[in-house]
Design a protein around this motif. Structure first.
Motif, short mmCIF file in Angstrom:
data_model
loop_
_atom_site.label_atom_id
_atom_site.label_comp_id
_atom_site.label_asym_id
_atom_site.label_seq_id
_atom_site.Cartn_x
_atom_site.Cartn_y
_atom_site.Cartn_z
N LYS A 126 0.85 -1.20 0.00
CA LYS A 126 0.00 0.00 0.00
C LYS A 126 0.88 1.25 0.00
CE LYS A 126 -3.38 -2.44 2.94
NZ LYS A 126 -4.56 -2.59 2.08
N ALA A 127 0.36 2.34 -0.52
CA ALA A 127 1.07 3.62 -0.41
C ALA A 127 0.98 4.11 1.02
CB ALA A 127 0.46 4.64 -1.36
N CYS A 128 2.04 4.76 1.50
CA CYS A 128 2.11 5.24 2.88
C CYS A 128 2.47 6.72 2.91
CB CYS A 128 3.16 4.42 3.64
SG CYS A 128 3.36 4.90 5.37
N PHE A 129 1.68 7.49 3.63
CA PHE A 129 1.91 8.94 3.73
C PHE A 129 2.18 9.32 5.18
CE2 PHE A 129 -0.52 8.23 -0.07
CZ PHE A 129 0.08 9.06 -1.00
N LEU A 130 3.23 10.13 5.39
CA LEU A 130 3.66 10.47 6.75
C LEU A 130 3.85 11.99 6.88
CD1 LEU A 130 6.21 7.54 7.16
CD2 LEU A 130 3.95 7.74 8.25
N PRO A 131 3.66 12.52 8.10
CA PRO A 131 3.59 13.98 8.26
C PRO A 131 4.93 14.70 8.34
CG PRO A 131 3.12 12.88 10.35
CD PRO A 131 3.30 11.80 9.33
N MET A 158 0.75 21.35 8.29
CA MET A 158 1.59 20.21 7.99
C MET A 158 1.18 19.62 6.65
SD MET A 158 0.12 17.19 10.47
CE MET A 158 -1.25 16.15 9.92
N VAL A 159 2.05 18.78 6.11
CA VAL A 159 1.73 18.01 4.91
C VAL A 159 1.93 16.53 5.25
CG1 VAL A 159 2.28 19.80 3.22
CG2 VAL A 159 4.11 18.32 4.07
N MET A 160 1.34 15.66 4.42
CA MET A 160 1.54 14.22 4.55
C MET A 160 2.16 13.75 3.24
SD MET A 160 0.09 13.34 7.58
CE MET A 160 -0.14 11.58 7.46
N LEU A 161 3.41 13.29 3.31
CA LEU A 161 4.16 12.97 2.10
C LEU A 161 4.41 11.47 1.97
CD1 LEU A 161 6.70 15.91 2.33
CD2 LEU A 161 4.69 15.77 0.85
N LYS A 162 4.47 11.01 0.73
CA LYS A 162 4.62 9.57 0.49
C LYS A 162 6.02 9.09 0.88
CE LYS A 162 3.90 5.97 -2.96
NZ LYS A 162 3.68 5.65 -4.38
N VAL A 204 -4.86 7.83 12.84
CA VAL A 204 -4.71 9.13 13.51
C VAL A 204 -4.14 8.98 14.92
CG1 VAL A 204 -5.93 11.24 14.18
CG2 VAL A 204 -6.74 9.91 12.21
N PRO A 205 -3.12 9.80 15.24
CA PRO A 205 -2.60 9.79 16.61
C PRO A 205 -3.48 10.64 17.52
CG PRO A 205 -1.42 11.41 15.32
CD PRO A 205 -2.39 10.76 14.38
N GLY A 206 -3.30 10.46 18.82
CA GLY A 206 -4.00 11.31 19.78
C GLY A 206 -3.40 11.10 21.15
N GLY A 233 -3.16 21.74 17.13
CA GLY A 233 -4.17 21.91 16.07
C GLY A 233 -3.74 21.48 14.68
N PHE A 234 -2.53 20.92 14.53
CA PHE A 234 -2.07 20.50 13.20
C PHE A 234 -3.04 19.50 12.58
CE2 PHE A 234 1.94 21.90 15.11
CZ PHE A 234 2.50 22.62 14.08
N TYR A 235 -3.40 18.47 13.36
CA TYR A 235 -4.26 17.43 12.81
C TYR A 235 -5.69 17.91 12.60
CZ TYR A 235 -0.98 13.58 12.57
OH TYR A 235 0.04 12.75 12.19
N ASP A 236 -6.19 18.75 13.48
CA ASP A 236 -7.56 19.27 13.31
C ASP A 236 -7.70 19.93 11.95
OD1 ASP A 236 -8.41 18.52 15.90
OD2 ASP A 236 -7.45 20.28 16.74
N ARG A 237 -6.74 20.76 11.60
CA ARG A 237 -6.79 21.47 10.31
C ARG A 237 -6.64 20.50 9.14
NH1 ARG A 237 -4.72 24.77 14.06
NH2 ARG A 237 -5.14 27.00 13.99
N TYR A 238 -5.67 19.59 9.27
CA TYR A 238 -5.40 18.69 8.15
C TYR A 238 -6.55 17.71 7.94
CZ TYR A 238 -2.71 16.12 4.73
OH TYR A 238 -2.29 15.55 3.55
#
Length: 208
Positions: A76-81, A91-95, A137-139, A154-159
């Motif tokens: 599978k493709a994997c995207f990380l922040p 933030m961005v999530m890049l492959k 999703v982390p928390g 708030g990085f994840y809330d926005r993304y």
């Protein structure tokens, strides 16, 4: 709950939970995280997915290595922040291409390994071509109503709000958000308002 009271309640919870996390042994965290990873792999949303957004663990945090290894093993493709702007909380999530690629990531903000800023360009998870159809999703904490308490920046809330607008799940419905956590970080109720995004599912080691 009034906004000021909500903020204060979240801050108190964060302090308590960070202290609890700091007391846990690394071996225990890895074993508990691996149990959650097995739950994730059994979800239809995971089995059907082609591209998964996940995260790289900080020390004393849910350990995502078993999840990342399996994502690559399953093809599978994997995207990380990667944090783009602390001031703007973006933030961005890049492959990521492989586990070796992830292991070579330089340390970024807060000493978390992140996709490098130099080298070949990488597909971003919200790009039209990414195929993103599952978000792990982390928390800092979760509850049984699928509420999530983040670290507070708030990085994840926005993304996540953007991801929910732009991407769909494997069956064409809403993009599935799956929270992963430890038993010690499951609480009775996460204080939240209308801006807090609920998970589709939360997984923890002793979940039956």
């Amino acid at each position: 709950m009034a906004q000021a009271g909500l903020k204060e309640a979240k801050q108190q919870l964060r302090s308590q939970l960070r202290a609890k996390l700091a007391s846990l042994e690394d071996d225990y965290i890895l074993k508990a995280s691996a149990a959650v990873a097995q739950q994730l792999f059994e979800l239809p949303e995971y089995k059907k997915s082609k591209a998964v957004a996940c995260f790289v663990s900080m020390p004393k945090e849910f350990n995502t290595r078993p999840i990342l290894e399996q994502i690559f093993k399953d093809g599978k493709a994997c995207f990380l922040p990667r944090v783009e702007s602390v001031k703007e909380r973006t933030m961005v999530m890049l492959k990521a291409e492989s586990m070796a690629d992830v292991d070579a990531f330089p340390a970024g903000k807060w000493n978390i390994p992140e996709p490098p800023r130099d080298g070949p360009s990488r597909v971003e998870a919200l790009d039209e071509t990414s195929g993103l159809d599952l978000f792990v999703v982390p928390g800092l904490a979760f509850d049984r109503k699928n509420g999530r308490l983040g670290q507070g920046a708030g990085f994840y809330d926005r993304y996540l709000a953007k991801a929910m607008e732009l991407k769909q799940g494997p069956d064409g419905g809403k993009l599935p958000l799956v929270g992963v956590t430890l038993d010690e970080l499951m609480i009775d109720e996460v204080p939240r308002d209308d801006n807090d995004i609920a998970m589709k599912e939360v997984l923890w080691p002793s979940k039956s």
